[in-house]
Every structure is written in C-alpha cells, then in structure tokens.
Write a protein that holds these residues in place. Structure first.
Motif, short mmCIF file in Angstrom:
data_model
loop_
_atom_site.label_atom_id
_atom_site.label_comp_id
_atom_site.label_asym_id
_atom_site.label_seq_id
_atom_site.Cartn_x
_atom_site.Cartn_y
_atom_site.Cartn_z
N UNK A 51 3.11 -22.69 52.13
CA UNK A 51 1.62 -22.35 52.72
C UNK A 51 1.60 -22.65 54.10
N UNK A 52 1.70 -23.92 54.58
CA UNK A 52 0.86 -24.21 55.70
C UNK A 52 1.83 -25.33 56.32
N UNK A 53 3.11 -25.45 56.06
CA UNK A 53 3.98 -26.63 56.92
C UNK A 53 4.78 -25.75 57.62
N UNK A 54 4.50 -26.15 59.16
CA UNK A 54 5.38 -25.57 60.02
C UNK A 54 6.73 -26.32 60.02
N UNK A 55 7.86 -25.49 60.12
CA UNK A 55 9.12 -26.12 60.63
C UNK A 55 9.22 -26.54 61.78
N UNK A 56 10.20 -27.54 62.02
CA UNK A 56 10.30 -28.18 63.41
C UNK A 56 10.60 -27.09 64.38
N UNK A 57 10.14 -27.02 65.48
CA UNK A 57 10.44 -26.32 66.57
C UNK A 57 9.49 -24.92 66.67
N UNK A 58 8.91 -24.72 65.52
CA UNK A 58 8.03 -23.44 65.33
C UNK A 58 6.88 -23.86 66.18
N UNK A 59 6.35 -22.93 67.06
CA UNK A 59 5.23 -23.26 67.80
C UNK A 59 4.02 -23.03 67.22
N UNK A 60 3.12 -23.93 67.74
CA UNK A 60 1.89 -24.40 66.83
C UNK A 60 1.07 -23.11 67.04
N UNK A 61 1.21 -22.00 67.67
CA UNK A 61 0.46 -20.94 67.55
C UNK A 61 0.33 -20.14 66.26
N UNK A 62 1.51 -20.58 65.40
CA UNK A 62 1.72 -19.98 64.12
C UNK A 62 1.34 -21.06 63.32
N UNK A 63 0.42 -20.39 62.34
CA UNK A 63 -0.34 -21.07 61.28
C UNK A 63 -0.45 -20.37 59.85
N UNK A 64 -0.28 -21.17 58.75
CA UNK A 64 -0.67 -20.53 57.45
C UNK A 64 -1.52 -21.10 56.66
N UNK A 65 -2.12 -20.35 55.76
CA UNK A 65 -3.07 -20.99 54.84
C UNK A 65 -3.31 -20.19 53.72
N UNK A 66 -4.07 -20.93 52.58
CA UNK A 66 -4.17 -19.87 51.36
C UNK A 66 -3.92 -20.67 50.25
N UNK A 67 -4.24 -20.24 48.88
CA UNK A 67 -3.74 -20.85 47.66
C UNK A 67 -3.89 -19.95 46.66
N UNK A 68 -3.29 -20.31 45.50
CA UNK A 68 -3.40 -19.37 44.29
C UNK A 68 -2.44 -18.11 44.71
#
Lengths: 106, 122
Positions: A51-68
């Motif tokens: 859901x929200x863990x950025x892989x190493x090297x992925x720019x911080x302008x990317x984000x994920x959220x949510x549940x269920x």
C-alpha cells in the motif's frame, strides 16, 4: 478470485500537477496492494508495495495510501518522465490479479 | 546485478506446446520465489504463476490452470513454464519476475526480465 478495478483508465495532466489514481478491490485485501510503473516497450517497475512502502530509489513525489478495498497512488509535482502507465496489483491471495492500468498523458 | 533472461518464445499453432526458460543470475536464485507474468500486445498485465523457493508451493491464474506448469531447477538457476493446449488468447510477452523478499506473500515482482514473445496462430 479478487477483481481489481483502476480509475481512471487514462488521465491528462501537466508537468507540476498533482494526480491521484484509484484502485478498488472486489473484497478486502488488507494492505496487500502494489503499484507498478511501465514505460513503453519496457517491463514494469515496482514502485510501491504493501500500500504505502516506497521501493528504494523511487522519488518521494510518489505515495500510496488506502486500506481494505480502496487504495490510491498519488504523484505530486509531475515530471515529464512520469507520463507513462501505472498498474495496481493485489497480492492478498492467488491469483495475484492486476487492474487494467492507467495511462497518464501530458 | 540481477539479470533474468527469458527464452523459448516463438510462433506456435493453436493446441500446440512450448516451454519457456528463464536464466537467472546476480542473486541467490534458490532463496527466491519466482513468477511468470504476461502481457498481450497493447494490453495490461496478467499474473500467470508463482513457484516457491523449493517448489513446494505453486499457484496459477485460472486462465492457465491445467494447461501450464511452472517449475524450477535451482542447480541450474533456471525457471521454466511448460505451456500446452495453447490458444490464441495466450499470445503475449511472457516476463520472468523475481518475487520480492519480505512482503509477507507471493506475487510481488521486484525484478523483471525483458520478456519473450509467444504467438499462437495458425
């Protein structure tokens, strides 16, 4: 099987914009939701897992959220290289289904 | 450097068989689960199958169950996909995908090969 639906299927935006892509599962998948980016003619690249863990090297302008069942990928301050296709995938239970993708267009 | 090199694709008639191979290097192959994911021309991604590190767990997409068999040879650092009773809808680029360690599940692909193209047509 768990069905994954992504919206929109295509999205027009401009450099510097902030966009959100939505992914919905047909049943609860806890947080087992992943996001991939695919450039034309290339294999996909894993951006976010769980859901929200950025892989190493992925720019911080990317984000994920949510549940269920409902999840989002947000890209802030769009850069020219971000205008490609994005896929979500559930890995809660096999078969590990992908959604149909979102093409981000400039 | 992690490398995944698929081979074995090509043109096959409907009802025919094909075996894909994926040669892995740059990591400890026997300690990772491995996947196959396919993509039809101009279409989205479809997860096909996963095999655990020592082949005790194998899962398949419904669309290939009973027709495709995933296997691996850890002594040769190689992943396989035996495909039989092929249909036109199996036409796709098939990617060999390493499974991410530590996700708590299978199916998360952290390294992908360039893929091999399978075309099913008469």
């Amino acid at each position: 099987d768990i069905q994954m639906t992504q919206s929109p299927s295509s999205l027009s935006a401009s450099v510097g914009d902030r966009v959100t892509i939505t992914c919905r599962a047909s049943q609860s998948i806890n947080n087992y939701l992943n996001w991939y980016q695919q450039r034309p003619g290339k294999p996909p690249n894993l951006l976010i897992l769980g859901t929200s863990s950025l892989l190493s090297g992925v720019p911080s302008r990317f984000s994920g959220s949510g549940s269920g069942t409902d999840f989002t990928l947000t890209i802030s301050n769009l850069q020219p290289e971000d205008f490609v296709t994005y896929y979500c995938q559930q890995t809660y239970s096999a078969p590990y289904t992908f959604a149909q993708g979102t093409k981000l267009e400039i | 450097e992690v490398q995944l090199l698929e081979s074995g694709g090509g043109l096959v008639q409907p009802g025919g068989s094909l075996r894909l191979s994926c040669a892995a290097s740059g990591f400890s192959f026997s300690t990772y689960a491995m996947n196959w994911v396919r993509q039809a021309p101009g279409k989205g991604l479809e997860w096909v199958s996963v095999i655990s590190r020592i082949s005790h767990v194998m899962y398949y997409a419904d669309s290939v169950k009973g027709r495709f068999t995933i296997s691996r040879d850890n002594s040769k650092n190689t992943l396989y996909l035996q495909m039989s009773s092929l249909r036109a809808e199996d036409t796709a680029r098939y990617y060999c995908v390493r499974d991410y360690h530590g996700s708590g599940t299978y199916g998360v692909g952290d390294y992908w090969g360039q893929g091999t193209l399978v075309t099913v047509s008469s």
